[in-house]
Design an enzyme around this catalytic site. Sequence first.
Site, PDB file in Angstrom:
ATOM      1  N   ASP A  68      64.344  70.360  34.482  1.00  0.00           N
ATOM      2  CA  ASP A  68      64.495  71.361  33.422  1.00  0.00           C
ATOM      3  C   ASP A  68      64.003  72.736  33.861  1.00  0.00           C
ATOM      4  O   ASP A  68      63.406  72.888  34.923  1.00  0.00           O
ATOM      5  CB  ASP A  68      63.751  70.896  32.151  1.00  0.00           C
ATOM      6  N   ASP A 137      54.419  63.605  22.805  1.00  0.00           N
ATOM      7  CA  ASP A 137      55.327  63.091  21.767  1.00  0.00           C
ATOM      8  C   ASP A 137      56.434  62.229  22.377  1.00  0.00           C
ATOM      9  O   ASP A 137      57.436  61.938  21.730  1.00  0.00           O
ATOM     10  CB  ASP A 137      55.925  64.246  20.945  1.00  0.00           C
ATOM     11  N   HIS A 139      58.481  62.864  24.872  1.00  0.00           N
ATOM     12  CA  HIS A 139      59.727  63.467  25.388  1.00  0.00           C
ATOM     13  C   HIS A 139      59.765  63.367  26.906  1.00  0.00           C
ATOM     14  O   HIS A 139      58.753  63.441  27.577  1.00  0.00           O
ATOM     15  CB  HIS A 139      59.911  64.911  24.904  1.00  0.00           C
TER      16      HIS A 139
HETATM   17  C1  GLP Z   1      56.937  69.686  29.789  1.00  0.00           C
HETATM   18  C2  GLP Z   1      58.005  69.284  30.798  1.00  0.00           C
HETATM   19  C3  GLP Z   1      58.063  67.779  30.946  1.00  0.00           C
HETATM   20  C4  GLP Z   1      56.679  67.234  31.237  1.00  0.00           C
HETATM   21  C5  GLP Z   1      55.760  67.594  30.093  1.00  0.00           C
HETATM   22  C6  GLP Z   1      54.352  67.041  30.256  1.00  0.00           C
HETATM   23  O1  GLP Z   1      57.369  69.459  28.503  1.00  0.00           O
HETATM   24  N1  GLP Z   1      59.303  69.766  30.434  1.00  0.00           N
HETATM   25  O2  GLP Z   1      58.969  67.442  31.975  1.00  0.00           O
HETATM   26  O3  GLP Z   1      56.733  65.849  31.409  1.00  0.00           O
HETATM   27  O4  GLP Z   1      55.705  69.009  30.016  1.00  0.00           O
HETATM   28  O5  GLP Z   1      53.566  67.870  31.056  1.00  0.00           O
HETATM   29  P1  GLP Z   1      52.163  67.449  31.626  1.00  0.00           P
HETATM   30  O6  GLP Z   1      52.429  66.590  32.810  1.00  0.00           O
HETATM   31  O7  GLP Z   1      51.518  68.747  32.001  1.00  0.00           O
HETATM   32  O8  GLP Z   1      51.435  66.734  30.552  1.00  0.00           O
END
Ligand code: GLP
Length: 243
Positions: A68, A137, A139
């Site tokens: 992304d 959440d 995602h």
């Molecule tokens: C963002 C990214 C995700 C990632 C998430 C969690 O939303 N788009 O791909 O998994 O953050 O990030 P972290 O690993 O810092 O908790």
Amino acid sequence: IEETADAVAEYAARYVRRKINDFSPSEERYFVLGLPTGSTPLGMYRKLIQFHRAGTLSFKYVKTFNMDEYVGLPRDHPESYHTFMHHNLFRHIDIDPRNVHILDGNAADLKKECDGYEASIKAAGGIHLFIGGIGPDGHIAFNEPGSSLSSRTRIKTLNADTIQANARFFDNDLSKVPTQALTVGVATVMDAEEVMILITGAHKALALHKAIEEGVSHMWTVSAFQMHPTTLFIADEEATLEL
Ligand code: GLP
């Protein structure tokens, strides 16, 4: 389940190295990796760089597709996913920049950019191993709660929780966090031959529970991987508190 986040990173990096080396990629046969951003994969990236420096892993015949990118954030902004990937992985390894694919959140035609991304993945022969993190959440990439489980690469508006969670990267100023992103869809990741999801920390415990112990739900998009034949969840002890 590994004891610590560091052990998760070690396990994941060793797994990736084994996959690439067993495949023995060549000019005729590239290994295709899907890659995440976020703080969770950082330890794994550091270890992959160490393996590269030690001479046990090469990215010469590896193609990558990132999950992304924010919409409208300049490519060289310190928090863009382009900058993140360059800084934390690509500039330290022997990958050919032509084999790196990251969605362009500044494209004049965003829909065309997303459709073209799907076409590039197809042209590369599909993804061998898609690595992901998840939001608290549940995602995956930016497939926010409520996303279709058959979604493809597209524009998504980020929900309030995600904007809040990401504010820490933008001086804790909610107004600076981009409100839209381009993201691969749930089905784009589901198409990968193999999926590996890294989950660390107590704040992800509910998401891990929803991911694997309850039904498949578009409100916890990571739960879709219950339907995938070869998905590996790698979690630290803290993330298993709700299991
Ligand atoms: C963002 C990214 C995700 C990632 C998430 C969690 O939303 N788009 O791909 O998994 O953050 O990030 P972290 O690993 O810092 O908790």
